[in-house]
Write a protein that holds these residues in place. Sequence first.
Motif, mmCIF file in Angstrom:
data_model
loop_
_atom_site.group_PDB
_atom_site.id
_atom_site.type_symbol
_atom_site.label_atom_id
_atom_site.label_comp_id
_atom_site.label_asym_id
_atom_site.label_seq_id
_atom_site.Cartn_x
_atom_site.Cartn_y
_atom_site.Cartn_z
ATOM 1 N N ARG A 31 14.724 65.718 11.799
ATOM 2 C CA ARG A 31 13.935 64.849 12.672
ATOM 3 C C ARG A 31 13.317 65.767 13.720
ATOM 4 N N ALA B 164 7.518 64.735 8.018
ATOM 5 C CA ALA B 164 8.138 64.082 9.166
ATOM 6 C C ALA B 164 7.378 64.472 10.418
ATOM 7 N N GLY C 95 14.216 70.781 15.868
ATOM 8 C CA GLY C 95 14.460 69.470 15.307
ATOM 9 C C GLY C 95 15.948 69.194 15.214
#
Lengths: 96, 96, 96, 96, 96, 96, 96
Positions: F4, F42, G92
């Motif tokens: 993420r 992403a 991330g």
Amino acid sequence: MNIRPLHDRVIVKRVEAERTTASGIVIPDSAGEKPDQGEVLAVGPGKRDDNGKQIALDVKVGDRVLFGKYAGQAVKVDGQEVLVMREEDIMGVLVA
Amino acid sequence: MNIRPLHDRVIVKRVEAERTTASGIVIPDSAGEKPDQGEVLAVGPGKRDDNGKQIALDVKVGDRVLFGKYAGQAVKVDGQEVLVMREEDIMGVLVA
Amino acid sequence: MNIRPLHDRVIVKRVEAERTTASGIVIPDSAGEKPDQGEVLAVGPGKRDDNGKQIALDVKVGDRVLFGKYAGQAVKVDGQEVLVMREEDIMGVLVA
Amino acid sequence: MNIRPLHDRVIVKRVEAERTTASGIVIPDSAGEKPDQGEVLAVGPGKRDDNGKQIALDVKVGDRVLFGKYAGQAVKVDGQEVLVMREEDIMGVLVA
Amino acid sequence: MNIRPLHDRVIVKRVEAERTTASGIVIPDSAGEKPDQGEVLAVGPGKRDDNGKQIALDVKVGDRVLFGKYAGQAVKVDGQEVLVMREEDIMGVLVA
Amino acid sequence: MNIRPLHDRVIVKRVEAERTTASGIVIPDSAGEKPDQGEVLAVGPGKRDDNGKQIALDVKVGDRVLFGKYAGQAVKVDGQEVLVMREEDIMGVLVA
Amino acid sequence: MNIRPLHDRVIVKRVEAERTTASGIVIPDSAGEKPDQGEVLAVGPGKRDDNGKQIALDVKVGDRVLFGKYAGQAVKVDGQEVLVMREEDIMGVLVA
């Protein structure tokens, strides 16, 4: 005679970490900038934001702080060597 | 004839610290930028913030200040050598 | 024919300080940027702040100003050499 | 075919100053960036401030302007060489 | 397959100026960055201001623009070489 | 296991352009930074503006994007090599 | 004894990725800055925005994060080596 720091400056008294104690902070002997620690003796009133208001610092007198070994500038006050650095140079506060 | 500093500039008269007195500030002979001290003779009205308002300086006339040895620019006014520096170059105010 | 400076620029006519007079400003012959003085002939309307409003300059026509010897750019107007500099390059205003 | 400048750019046609006339601007032959002058042919709509509004330029078509000799970029439009520069590169406007 | 530019980027198809036509733009063969021209094929939605709002670009599809010869980055789309540059790299719009 | 991305970072899977297809993007073999393309896997939540609000990115998962060949940092996730780059490094989105 | 990070700093315990596992992150042995991963042990209160308000970080204690191999500064706390880095250095968060 003492120093009242201006802006975001902080007066720090360097304290040697016990390098052989398991529960102390031990600084590795790697190359480059080595961290160090000390006790905060005095803090400035903070930098001003875009509206001219001063932002109080996040460290306070008595805090045990971690900083880069070459952070700040050494001066002697009343025979005691202290460091004048910017709060930005402080990486964190050690908590018991 | 005197100087009225512009913006955030400060006029400082260098004062030699008593290096041998236990209660005075003693500057270590280490390499690099060495701090020094002086007395503030005049201060500018301050820089302007983003809205154009001037932010008054944090030092005032008569303050005993600590600064880097190479801070500022030396000029002689009425036969007396003074330094013109920015408040940003001042690390702190010495208090008795 | 004259120059109307733009933004925060200032037109300054260099005036030699009397280096041998005790009450005049005497510039030390040290290395590096040497300060100098002059008379302000014209000032720009000022830079714009973040809202686009112009901030009037802090120097005015007739001011005797102190600046770095290499500040500004020399041009000749009506046979007279003047300097075009930014107000930022001016360290202070000399007051009698 | 003409150029409509973008943002804070200005189209300037270089005009040689009469170097021998007492009332003209004479540029000293010193080293470094030498100022020059020209006539403004076109101006951009201005840069945008922090709120996205365009700030009109302070120079207008027809102004005789003073700029650094190496300011801007030369292009030929309709067989005429002009300079495209930023208003920031213009030091002042010559007034009769 | 086409490119939708991000932010303040512009897709430009380089168009050679007729260097020998009196009414065309002729770029001098001087050293350094040489201007060039092209046609705008696509424009991004604009950069965001301090409040996060996008500011539409000042050039539009079909504009004939002037830019530095080394501005942008060349890519081939559908066998046609185009330039991806920032609006900031565009000096002006050519008008007939 | 996936990534993420934080802030304005984007995860991109590099896709080789068909260099010999007339309708594909062909990157010239010129010197310097060469553009490349890939698919967005992403996207981060965006950088914060001056008021601390996050500005959503302009690219979304599935977009085919054009970027500089040396943009980003390569990591392998689940045996697949991907690039972590900033949205700023993306020049445009390819549309069919 | 622990560290409470200041501002936007994060304390990370480096965790070696299983380089031979197909489902793990495998870092290529290319030249230059190599990414790495770790577990977040402590997070600072965040940097201040232009109005002096602190913006909470986007990572939290326990997050498995990806960062450049040379990000941060190594210190030992209670015999355990950890990294002090800025959130900006984190690319991330790994999600299972």
